[in-house]
Design a protein around this motif. Structure first.
Motif, short mmCIF file in Angstrom:
data_model
loop_
_atom_site.label_atom_id
_atom_site.label_comp_id
_atom_site.label_asym_id
_atom_site.label_seq_id
_atom_site.Cartn_x
_atom_site.Cartn_y
_atom_site.Cartn_z
N ALA A 146 62.21 109.70 50.73
CA ALA A 146 63.36 110.22 50.00
C ALA A 146 63.99 111.39 50.75
O ALA A 146 65.22 111.52 50.80
N ALA A 147 63.15 112.24 51.37
CA ALA A 147 63.69 113.38 52.11
C ALA A 147 64.54 112.91 53.29
O ALA A 147 65.63 113.47 53.55
N HIS A 148 64.08 111.91 53.99
CA HIS A 148 64.85 111.37 55.11
C HIS A 148 66.17 110.78 54.63
O HIS A 148 67.23 111.00 55.24
N ALA A 149 66.15 110.08 53.49
CA ALA A 149 67.36 109.46 52.95
C ALA A 149 68.34 110.52 52.46
O ALA A 149 69.57 110.36 52.60
N VAL A 150 67.84 111.63 51.91
CA VAL A 150 68.73 112.72 51.46
C VAL A 150 69.47 113.32 52.65
O VAL A 150 70.67 113.61 52.58
N VAL A 151 68.76 113.51 53.78
CA VAL A 151 69.39 114.08 54.97
C VAL A 151 70.51 113.16 55.46
O VAL A 151 71.61 113.62 55.81
N GLY A 205 70.22 104.77 45.11
CA GLY A 205 68.87 104.25 45.24
C GLY A 205 67.95 105.14 46.05
O GLY A 205 66.83 104.73 46.40
N ILE A 206 68.41 106.34 46.35
CA ILE A 206 67.58 107.27 47.13
C ILE A 206 66.47 107.85 46.25
O ILE A 206 65.35 108.07 46.71
N LEU A 207 66.80 108.10 44.98
CA LEU A 207 65.83 108.64 44.03
C LEU A 207 65.59 107.64 42.91
O LEU A 207 66.50 106.92 42.50
N THR A 208 64.35 107.59 42.44
CA THR A 208 64.05 106.77 41.27
C THR A 208 64.57 107.50 40.02
O THR A 208 64.96 108.67 40.08
N GLU A 209 64.56 106.81 38.89
CA GLU A 209 64.99 107.43 37.63
C GLU A 209 64.15 108.68 37.34
O GLU A 209 64.68 109.72 36.94
N GLU A 210 62.84 108.56 37.53
CA GLU A 210 61.95 109.70 37.23
C GLU A 210 62.21 110.86 38.19
O GLU A 210 62.28 112.02 37.77
N GLN A 211 62.37 110.55 39.49
CA GLN A 211 62.65 111.61 40.46
C GLN A 211 63.96 112.32 40.13
O GLN A 211 64.04 113.55 40.18
N ALA A 212 64.98 111.55 39.80
CA ALA A 212 66.29 112.13 39.50
C ALA A 212 66.21 113.00 38.24
O ALA A 212 66.79 114.09 38.19
N GLU A 213 65.51 112.51 37.22
CA GLU A 213 65.39 113.28 35.98
C GLU A 213 64.69 114.61 36.22
O GLU A 213 65.12 115.66 35.74
N ARG A 214 63.60 114.57 36.98
CA ARG A 214 62.84 115.80 37.23
C ARG A 214 63.59 116.76 38.17
O ARG A 214 63.59 117.97 37.95
N LEU A 215 64.22 116.19 39.19
CA LEU A 215 64.95 117.04 40.13
C LEU A 215 66.16 117.71 39.46
O LEU A 215 66.54 118.83 39.82
N SER A 216 66.74 117.05 38.47
CA SER A 216 67.89 117.62 37.78
C SER A 216 67.53 118.86 36.96
O SER A 216 68.40 119.65 36.59
N ARG A 217 66.24 119.04 36.63
CA ARG A 217 65.82 120.23 35.91
C ARG A 217 65.75 121.46 36.82
O ARG A 217 65.71 122.58 36.33
N CYS A 218 65.73 121.22 38.12
CA CYS A 218 65.59 122.34 39.07
C CYS A 218 66.94 123.00 39.34
O CYS A 218 67.98 122.37 39.27
N PHE A 275 66.48 125.70 44.82
CA PHE A 275 65.95 124.80 45.83
C PHE A 275 67.13 124.30 46.67
O PHE A 275 68.07 123.70 46.14
N ARG A 276 67.08 124.53 47.99
CA ARG A 276 68.23 124.22 48.85
C ARG A 276 68.20 122.74 49.27
O ARG A 276 67.95 122.40 50.42
N LEU A 277 68.48 121.91 48.29
CA LEU A 277 68.45 120.46 48.50
C LEU A 277 69.44 120.01 49.58
O LEU A 277 69.16 119.07 50.34
N TRP A 278 70.58 120.68 49.66
CA TRP A 278 71.65 120.23 50.56
C TRP A 278 71.66 120.95 51.90
O TRP A 278 72.59 120.77 52.69
#
Length: 320
Positions: free
Chosen positions: A279-284, A304-317, A259-262
């Protein structure tokens, strides 16, 4: 007096004739039975005509599409492609123009009458070779030592929607004797299910899944762009640890495209299940103001861009 006693001990002429007639009758019956069997076998054999089909791959290499038919335990092999058993797939090799050519012999299907005759009159023999009980043919099951009736019973179970997920499932089939299973267990090869390529029907065949979770497993995979680990199945609502643990040994995956997050634009980022539009706007904004070396999911959580749950799940990708 003595002559009378000798006469009484002699067999009666009619008894002798009857005994001789009975012997000839038995011989005649056996002869007629032999002729009848031979005639039936000849008629069935003449109507069967299993033509031999040769499939050749030239030149041979490990990447060839037929490489998957490489020899397993119990297969016959010879440099002469005409050798091998009367039925089944028997690889052989030859040379053509200096390149190795691998040929495969396989007879056309026999008629049911011919298979029954073979089972009835031929001596029982068996082979041992690797097989998948979900795809093995009736003829191959007979080569493994099953009778025609037993092989057809296994095939009928599959046609009715049955599926063998583990070796133990095959052992529980009522036509598989314990002694047969012990002999065949080392050769049973049931591939793990690739959760990035399986369709909903394949998921539905897994124990404890059913149509509801099968469709959710496919739709969530599409949203993720492919599973990066089997633990991502837990992100499906109500899937649960217990269900995953019951399946873990039956699952595998081919790594998906990262997933091309960056680098993805904001609209594409917002489509990911672990990001929303905010979150997508804040990542950009974050990546525009941060060097590549400092970009990470953990930094997004700290900012503070990602919540704990978002960060945990996104880290699996898988990310890039």
């Amino acid at each position: 007096m003595k002559d009378n006693e000798k006469d009484r001990r002699k067999p009666d002429a009619s008894f002798t004739v009857g005994a001789i007639a009975l012997v000839f009758l038995a011989i005649g019956y056996q002869t007629a039975l032999f002729i009848q069997r031979a005639t039936v076998a000849r008629v069935v054999g003449n109507s069967d005509h299993p033509d031999t089909v040769y499939i050749c791959a030239s030149p041979y290499s490990g990447e060839n599409e037929y490489a998957g038919l490489a020899l397993e335990a119990g297969d016959g092999v010879s440099g002469d492609s005409r050798s091998g058993s009367g039925y089944g797939t028997v690889p052989g090799t030859s040379r053509s123009g200096g390149n190795a050519v691998r040929s495969y012999r396989k007879n056309a299907p026999h008629s049911e009458a011919a298979l029954k005759l073979r089972e009835k009159y031929a001596g029982r023999s068996f082979e041992s070779f690797r097989f998948n009980p979900n795809t093995v043919t009736v003829e191959e099951l007979m080569r493994l030592g099953f009778t025609l009736k037993q092989a057809q019973s296994i095939d009928n179970y599959r046609k009715a929607g049955g599926h063998f997920n583990r070796k133990e499932d095959f052992a529980r089939s009522y036509v598989v004797a314990d002694s047969v299973f012990r002999r065949l267990e080392p050769y049973i090869d049931i591939p793990a299910l690739d959760i990035n390529h399986a369709d909903s029907a394949a998921f539905d065949a897994l124990p404890g899944i059913g149509p509801y979770f099968a469709s959710r497993m496919v739709s969530y995979r599409e949203r993720l762009g492919g599973y990066s680990c089997v633990e991502q199945l837990l992100e499906i609502p109500n899937f649960g640890e217990e269900r995953l643990e019951g399946l873990r040994d039956m699952l595998t995956l081919t790594p998906p495209a990262p997933f091309r997050l960056w680098s993805l634009p904001e609209d594409s980022l917002a489509l990911h299940p672990h990001l929303d539009r905010h979150a997508a706007h804040a990542v950009v904004i974050f990546r525009e103001n941060s060097p590549l070396s400092s970009r990470s999911v953990e930094r997004l959580r700290e900012e503070g861009i990602l919540t704990e749950e978002q960060a945990e799940r996104l880290s699996r990708c898988l990310l890039e």
